[in-house]
Write a protein that holds these residues in place. Structure first.
Motif, PDB file in Angstrom:
ATOM      1  N   ASP A   1       0.840  -1.178  -0.157  1.00 29.55           N
ATOM      2  CA  ASP A   1      -0.155   0.043   0.009  1.00 29.55           C
ATOM      3  C   ASP A   1       0.862   1.234  -0.001  1.00 29.55           C
ATOM      4  N   HIS A   2       2.027   1.165   0.248  1.00 30.62           N
ATOM      5  CA  HIS A   2       2.954   2.520   0.364  1.00 30.62           C
ATOM      6  C   HIS A   2       4.178   2.329   0.097  1.00 30.62           C
ATOM      7  N   VAL A   3       4.852   3.468  -0.014  1.00 31.59           N
ATOM      8  CA  VAL A   3       6.255   3.556  -0.137  1.00 31.59           C
ATOM      9  C   VAL A   3       6.678   4.659   0.848  1.00 31.59           C
ATOM     10  N   SER A   4       7.797   4.124   1.720  1.00 31.99           N
ATOM     11  CA  SER A   4       8.044   4.993   2.744  1.00 31.99           C
ATOM     12  C   SER A   4       9.638   5.387   2.600  1.00 31.99           C
ATOM     13  N   ILE A   5       9.917   6.737   2.891  1.00 34.12           N
ATOM     14  CA  ILE A   5      11.213   7.435   2.965  1.00 34.12           C
ATOM     15  C   ILE A   5      11.519   7.744   4.029  1.00 34.12           C
ATOM     16  N   ARG A   6      12.623   7.526   5.072  1.00 38.28           N
ATOM     17  CA  ARG A   6      13.140   8.293   6.034  1.00 38.28           C
ATOM     18  C   ARG A   6      14.467   9.160   5.637  1.00 38.28           C
ATOM     19  N   ILE A   7      14.430  10.140   6.243  1.00 31.61           N
ATOM     20  CA  ILE A   7      15.839  10.927   6.029  1.00 31.61           C
ATOM     21  C   ILE A   7      16.185  11.287   7.563  1.00 31.61           C
ATOM     22  N   ARG A   8      17.470  10.865   7.808  1.00 30.76           N
ATOM     23  CA  ARG A   8      17.713  10.994   9.151  1.00 30.76           C
ATOM     24  C   ARG A   8      19.136  11.788   9.406  1.00 30.76           C
ATOM     25  N   ASP A   9      19.218  12.863  10.173  1.00 32.76           N
ATOM     26  CA  ASP A   9      20.445  13.726  10.250  1.00 32.76           C
ATOM     27  C   ASP A   9      20.955  13.718  11.642  1.00 32.76           C
ATOM     28  N   CYS A  10      22.167  14.177  11.637  1.00 28.27           N
ATOM     29  CA  CYS A  10      22.695  14.620  13.068  1.00 28.27           C
ATOM     30  C   CYS A  10      22.813  16.121  13.283  1.00 28.27           C
ATOM     31  N   GLY A  11      21.799  16.944  13.128  1.00 33.27           N
ATOM     32  CA  GLY A  11      21.815  18.263  13.055  1.00 33.27           C
ATOM     33  C   GLY A  11      21.480  18.996  14.152  1.00 33.27           C
ATOM     34  N   GLY A  12      21.342  17.979  15.529  1.00 36.07           N
ATOM     35  CA  GLY A  12      21.250  18.561  16.707  1.00 36.07           C
ATOM     36  C   GLY A  12      19.775  18.668  16.891  1.00 36.07           C
ATOM     37  N   GLY A  13      18.653  18.318  16.260  1.00 37.08           N
ATOM     38  CA  GLY A  13      17.244  18.479  16.375  1.00 37.08           C
ATOM     39  C   GLY A  13      16.719  19.830  16.437  1.00 37.08           C
ATOM     40  N   ILE A  14      15.423  19.862  16.745  1.00 35.45           N
ATOM     41  CA  ILE A  14      14.585  21.011  16.903  1.00 35.45           C
ATOM     42  C   ILE A  14      14.323  21.190  18.285  1.00 35.45           C
ATOM     43  N   PRO A  15      14.405  22.785  18.894  1.00 35.54           N
ATOM     44  CA  PRO A  15      14.014  22.748  20.185  1.00 35.54           C
ATOM     45  C   PRO A  15      12.660  22.468  20.463  1.00 35.54           C
TER      46      PRO A  15
END
Length: 398
Positions: free
Chosen positions: A293-307
Motif C-alpha cells: 500500500d505504501h512506499v516510505s522514505i526516512r531522512i535521518r540527520d545529526c543536526g542537533g534536532g529542533i528545540p
C-alpha cells in the motif's frame, strides 16, 4: 450597500465577470485522482491521439474555471485591509483575469482552436509561477490583521487548490507536448517525458532516483554556502517503484534534504569550533521501505534536532529560523543569497518558512500519504514520508 449573491456583490470582483463567476460557483469541482488522469491520458510513452487530446482539453476548459472561481471568492472573503495589500491583490487579480480568459474561451472544435487554447493555458501557468512568493510577502506584511489560524486556513485552501489547478493544466500541456514531439520529431520539451510517463505522471516512478537528483542540487548549494557538505548514505528498498508525480516528490525531498544538510553542517561547524567535533562531518542517511500500500522514505540527520518549544510550529506558515528582514532583502551578497537558498526550494521564498507546510500539502494532496518530523533534541531529526500506492484517493476541492 450592494446586493450580495452567494457572498459576492453584484459588481466585478477583482475584475472577474460577475455572471460567469456566479455560474461557475454553482458548479462543483470534479475530485482529481491519479487513476482518472491516467485513464484520460493514453498509453505510457505514447503520443496521445487527437481524440484523447481533445477530451483532455475539454476537461481542462470545463474544470479550471470552477476552481479558479472559488479562489476569486476566497480572496474576496479576506479582511479589506488584507485584500488591499498590493502583493495579495496582485495575485487575486491574476486569478480573476485567468478565470475570465478561460470562462470566455470559445469551445475547442479544431486543431487550430486547440493550439490557441494551449498557448493561452501555457501563458496562464507561467503567469502564476510567482504566486506563492507574492502571497508570502503579502501575509508577512499583514500579519497583525489576521491571527495564525486564519492565515493557515486561508493558505492551506489557496495552496491546496493551486496544486490541483497546476496538475490539471500541466498534465494537458505535457500531453500536448508529447503530441507535438511525435509530429515534429523534436526532442526538446520542458516536460520530463519518458517511455513510462503519461503527461507529468510517471507510471514507474523510482523514489530513489528523485532523491538522488535532489541530493545533487542540495549538495552543490550546501558546498556553495558552507564549503563543505555531508555525504548521503542509502539503504532499504532502493529499487521500489510506484505511480506518482516526480516534480512534486522532488520538491518535497529537496525541502527535507535542505533542512538535513543545513542542520548537520551547522551543527558540525559549531562543534568543530568548540573542539568537540568528529573527524568527519556526519552523513545524512536515507532509508526506503516498500509495502503493498505504501512506499516510505526516512531522512535521518545529526543536526542537533529542533528545540522542543518550536516543534508545534514547524508546519506553520512563516515559521523560520531566518531573519525576516534579511529574507525580504533583494540586494544581498552572494554568500547571503546561497545561505537563504538553504532555507527553501522556492527561490524567492527563501527564509519565509513555507517549505515544510508546502511539502506536507504536496505529500497529502492525493490522500493516504503523510509527512512527519520526529526530533531528538541534542542529536538530530528523522523526517518520514509515506507515499500511498492507492491511485483512487482524490483531492477534496475547497
Amino acid at each position: 450597500m450592494a446586493e450580495v449573491v452567494r457572498g459576492l456583490p453584484r459588481y466585478a470582483v477583482y475584475g472577474a465577470p460577475m455572471e460567469l463567476l456566479i455560474q461557475s460557483l454553482e458548479r462543483t469541482p470534479t475530485p482529481l485522482t491519479l487513476r482518472e488522469l491516467l485513464a484520460h491520458g493514453g498509453k505510457p510513452g505514447k503520443a496521445p491521439t487527437p481524440d484523447v487530446l481533445r477530451r483532455s482539453a475539454v476537461y481542462v476548459q470545463r474544470e479550471l474555471p470552477i476552481r479558479l472561481a472559488r479562489r476569486v471568492r476566497q480572496f474576496y472573503s479576506l479582511p479589506f485591509i488584507v485584500g488591499s495589500n498590493p502583493w495579495v491583490q496582485s495575485v487575486a487579480r491574476l486569478y480573476a483575469s485567468s478565470f475570465a480568459q478561460l470562462a470566455t474561451a470559445p469551445p475547442i472544435e479544431t486543431p487550430e482552436g486547440h493550439a490557441r487554447f494551449t498557448r493561452v493555458l501555457q501563458g496562464l501557468v507561467n503567469d502564476h509561477a510567482e504566486n506563492v512568493p507574492k502571497l508570502s510577502r503579502g501575509f508577512m506584511e499583514c500579519k497583525e490583521y489576521m491571527d495564525t489560524n486564519q492565515v493557515t486556513k486561508f493558505l492551506n485552501a489557496a495552496l491546496h487548490s493551486r496544486i490541483g489547478i497546476r496538475i490539471i493544466a500541466e498534465q494537458h500541456l505535457a500531453l500536448a507536448a508529447m503530441a507535438e514531439q511525435n509530429s515534429s520529431n523534436d526532442t526538446q520539451t520542458e516536460y520530463r517525458l519518458t517511455p513510462t510517463s503519461i503527461g507529468i505522471i510517471e507510471t514507474q516512478m523510482r523514489p530513489m532516483n528523485v532523491v538522488l537528483s535532489s541530493c545533487d542540487y542540495v549538495r552543490a548549494l550546501c558546498e556553495a554556502t558552507f564549503e563543505i557538505a555531508p555525504k548521503v548514505e542509502f539503504d532499504g528498498d532502493i529499487e521500489a517503484t510506484m505511480v506518482g508525480v516526480p516534480v512534486h516528490l522532488e520538491y518535497v525531498m529537496t525541502e527535507l534534504l535542505k533542512n538535513a544538510f543545513r542542520a548537520t553542517t551547522e551543527n558540525y561547524l559549531s562543534k568543530r569550533k568548540e573542539g568537540i567535533a568528529t573527524s568527519e562531518i556526519p552523513s545524512v542517511r536515507v532509508t526506503f521501505g516498500s509495502s503493498r500500500d505504501h512506499v516510505s522514505i526516512r531522512i535521518r540527520d545529526c543536526g542537533g534536532g529542533i528545540p522542543p518549544q518550536n516543534m508545534n510550529q514547524i508546519f506553520s506558515y512563516a515559521f523560520t529560523t531566518a531573519n525576516e528582514q534579511k529574507a525580504a532583502e533583494t540586494n544581498d551578497e552572494p554568500a547571503d543569497v546561497a545561505s537563504q537558498g538553504m532555507q527553501s526550494g522556492m527561490g524567492t521564498l527563501a527564509g519565509l518558512g513555507y517549505g515544510l507546510p508546502m511539502a506536507r500539502l504536496y505529500v497529502n494532496y492525493f490522500g493516504g500519504s503523510d509527512l512527519d518530523i520526529v526530533s531528538l533534541w541534542g542529536h538530530g531529526c528523522d523526517a518520514f514520508v509515506r507515499l500511498s500506492r492507492q491511485m483512487g484517493s482524490s483531492d477534496v476541492p475547497i
